[in-house]
Design a protein around this motif. Structure first.
Motif, PDB file in Angstrom:
ATOM      1  N   TRP A   1       0.834  -1.209   0.000  1.00 42.78           N
ATOM      2  CA  TRP A   1       0.000   0.000   0.000  1.00 42.78           C
ATOM      3  C   TRP A   1       0.865   1.254   0.000  1.00 42.78           C
ATOM      4  CZ3 TRP A   1      -4.937   0.324  -1.124  1.00 42.78           C
ATOM      5  CH2 TRP A   1      -5.763  -0.791  -0.962  1.00 42.78           C
ATOM      6  N   ALA A   2       1.964   1.222   0.733  1.00 41.24           N
ATOM      7  CA  ALA A   2       2.862   2.380   0.752  1.00 41.24           C
ATOM      8  C   ALA A   2       3.466   2.612  -0.627  1.00 41.24           C
ATOM      9  CB  ALA A   2       3.965   2.170   1.792  1.00 41.24           C
ATOM     10  N   ALA A   3       3.834   1.516  -1.306  1.00 38.59           N
ATOM     11  CA  ALA A   3       4.396   1.636  -2.654  1.00 38.59           C
ATOM     12  C   ALA A   3       3.354   2.184  -3.625  1.00 38.59           C
ATOM     13  CB  ALA A   3       4.907   0.273  -3.125  1.00 38.59           C
ATOM     14  N   LEU A   4       2.098   1.738  -3.477  1.00 44.27           N
ATOM     15  CA  LEU A   4       1.036   2.272  -4.326  1.00 44.27           C
ATOM     16  C   LEU A   4       0.850   3.767  -4.092  1.00 44.27           C
ATOM     17  CD1 LEU A   4      -1.400   2.172  -6.224  1.00 44.27           C
ATOM     18  CD2 LEU A   4      -2.797   1.407  -4.290  1.00 44.27           C
ATOM     19  N   THR A   5       0.853   4.173  -2.823  1.00 51.36           N
ATOM     20  CA  THR A   5       0.697   5.593  -2.508  1.00 51.36           C
ATOM     21  C   THR A   5       1.790   6.416  -3.176  1.00 51.36           C
ATOM     22  OG1 THR A   5      -0.322   5.068  -0.384  1.00 51.36           O
ATOM     23  CG2 THR A   5       0.583   7.282  -0.633  1.00 51.36           C
ATOM     24  N   ALA A   6       3.037   5.928  -3.117  1.00 49.21           N
ATOM     25  CA  ALA A   6       4.149   6.639  -3.753  1.00 49.21           C
ATOM     26  C   ALA A   6       3.947   6.724  -5.263  1.00 49.21           C
ATOM     27  CB  ALA A   6       5.465   5.937  -3.426  1.00 49.21           C
ATOM     28  N   TRP A   7       3.440   5.630  -5.861  1.00 42.59           N
ATOM     29  CA  TRP A   7       3.216   5.622  -7.310  1.00 42.59           C
ATOM     30  C   TRP A   7       2.106   6.602  -7.694  1.00 42.59           C
ATOM     31  CZ3 TRP A   7      -0.858   3.893 -10.557  1.00 42.59           C
ATOM     32  CH2 TRP A   7      -0.532   3.768 -11.902  1.00 42.59           C
ATOM     33  N   LEU A   8       1.036   6.641  -6.909  1.00 42.74           N
ATOM     34  CA  LEU A   8      -0.069   7.562  -7.192  1.00 42.74           C
ATOM     35  C   LEU A   8       0.369   9.011  -7.066  1.00 42.74           C
ATOM     36  CD1 LEU A   8      -2.989   5.761  -5.309  1.00 42.74           C
ATOM     37  CD2 LEU A   8      -2.646   5.884  -7.774  1.00 42.74           C
ATOM     38  N   GLU A   9       1.218   9.286  -6.085  1.00 44.44           N
ATOM     39  CA  GLU A   9       1.653  10.658  -5.857  1.00 44.44           C
ATOM     40  C   GLU A   9       2.735  11.096  -6.839  1.00 44.44           C
ATOM     41  OE1 GLU A   9       2.813  10.680  -1.775  1.00 44.44           O
ATOM     42  OE2 GLU A   9       0.737  10.877  -1.029  1.00 44.44           O
ATOM     43  N   ALA A  10       3.296  10.143  -7.600  1.00 43.28           N
ATOM     44  CA  ALA A  10       4.371  10.478  -8.529  1.00 43.28           C
ATOM     45  C   ALA A  10       3.886  11.328  -9.697  1.00 43.28           C
ATOM     46  CB  ALA A  10       5.031   9.195  -9.047  1.00 43.28           C
ATOM     47  N   SER A  11       2.638  11.133 -10.125  1.00 41.36           N
ATOM     48  CA  SER A  11       2.117  11.941 -11.229  1.00 41.36           C
ATOM     49  C   SER A  11       0.596  11.880 -11.250  1.00 41.36           C
ATOM     50  CB  SER A  11       2.665  11.444 -12.579  1.00 41.36           C
ATOM     51  OG  SER A  11       2.016  10.253 -12.983  1.00 41.36           O
ATOM     52  N   GLU A  12      -0.005  12.925 -11.812  1.00 41.93           N
ATOM     53  CA  GLU A  12      -1.459  12.953 -11.939  1.00 41.93           C
ATOM     54  C   GLU A  12      -1.932  11.884 -12.909  1.00 41.93           C
ATOM     55  OE1 GLU A  12      -5.091  16.120 -12.859  1.00 41.93           O
ATOM     56  OE2 GLU A  12      -2.994  16.746 -13.019  1.00 41.93           O
TER      57      GLU A  12
END
Length: 326
Positions: free
Chosen positions: A34-45
């Motif tokens: 989940w933390a990795a997903l959050t980082a991926w989502l926040e990487a770009s719109e």
């Protein structure tokens, strides 16, 4: 017109979004996933939009599962093909999306659970409220206050609108307690403090523990780290905040029915009392600048108005809809 490279890039992003959806909804998903997903989502719109589209597709296929299943049932009527069937190759992401729809029927629900379902708490003028959160934290809300709380798996978040509240936060080093107030963010793990936020002005006062205050517009570093007996005052939009040493019990006095004033103007005192009580108090602008230091006992509104008038040598005039100090 979009070229083939653009289309390939879009398909690759869709594949990645659906792969993330499958990954975090697996029974084997971990907090690190989940933390990795959050980082991926926040990487770009673009990542966020692709993931939302994958969620929408999953939800739509789930809601139409019966219709799709009936359409896939083998027909009992013999069919004679008139021409050879052309085999079409579906994009890889379509297969993944179908798998997500079947195996991850609660995708959007689980994601909201990860973030925490927003709960709004409101008090009206003249009303206070005690809120016990599921994590063991306690909030005491002053009158005319609005808070939105989200208890997520990795963070506990509060959005503070116009409000005053005391917080007694249950310690959980794996889930920091974050309060967004004005243009600042208060971060704690386990502590007790009071926040007053009205008319663009914020004051944080710590009674126990350590509170970190950040101002995102100024960078990621904290603008202050407060310990017991310290207070930080800030006006929205300002680049500097004022830190002082205080008696924290003064900030908590409202919870015991007292208003502790330190060189407060009559106008500011009346503004607070108008949040605290249902009948508005009015004072002429020419009188609003007078100052007072001391303690005002809160209780029956008529008695409070009389005490306030006595401090400033004014008179009280009550009409049907308001109390006027002259």
């Amino acid at each position: 017109m979009r070229n083939a490279d653009d289309m390939t890039a879009d398909e690759a992003l869709r594949d990645e979004a659906v792969a993330w959806l499958v990954r975090v909804q697996s029974d084997l998903a971990t907090a690190e996933d989940w933390a990795a997903l959050t980082a991926w989502l926040e990487a770009s719109e673009a990542n966020l939009l692709a993931f939302e589209e994958a969620e929408r597709l999953s939800a739509e296929l789930t809601s139409r599962a019966g219709e799709i299943a009936s359409g896939l049932k083998a027909t009992t009527t013999p069919v004679i093909p008139l021409r050879p069937r052309v085999r079409r190759t579906l994009p890889a992401w379509a297969g993944l999306a179908a798998a997500a729809a079947v195996a991850l029927v609660i995708g959007p629900v689980a994601w909201r659970s990860y973030q925490g379902t927003p709960t709004v708490y409101v008090t009206r003028p003249g009303e206070t409220r005690d809120v016990a959160l599921a994590d063991g934290s306690h909030i005491r809300m002053d009158a005319a206050s609005t808070l939105t709380v989200q208890l997520g798996w990795r963070e506990r978040r509060v959005q503070m609108a116009e409000a005053q509240a005391t917080f007694d936060v249950a310690k959980d080093k794996n889930r920091p307690f974050l309060i967004s107030v004005g243009d600042q963010q208060v971060r704690v793990v386990g502590t007790e403090f009071n926040i007053r936020h009205f008319d663009g002005a914020t004051r944080v006062t710590v009674r126990r523990g350590i509170v970190e205050v950040r101002q995102p517009a100024l960078g990621t570093a904290p603008v202050a780290r407060l310990v017991a007996g310290q207070s930080l005052s800030h006006v929205r939009g300002a680049t500097r905040s004022v830190q002082t040493t205080v008696d924290p019990d003064r900030a908590f006095a409202w919870t015991e029915g007292r208003m502790v004033c330190e060189d407060e103007t009559l106008g500011d005192m009346v503004a607070y009392l108008n949040r605290r009580y249902p009948v508005p108090i009015r004072v002429a602008p020419a009188l609003a600048g007078q100052r007072f230091s001391g303690v005002l006992e809160l209780g029956d509104q008529d008695l409070v108005a009389k005490r306030l008038a006595g401090y400033f040598r004014l008179t009280v005039h009550r009409t049907d809809g308001q109390i006027e100090l002259r």
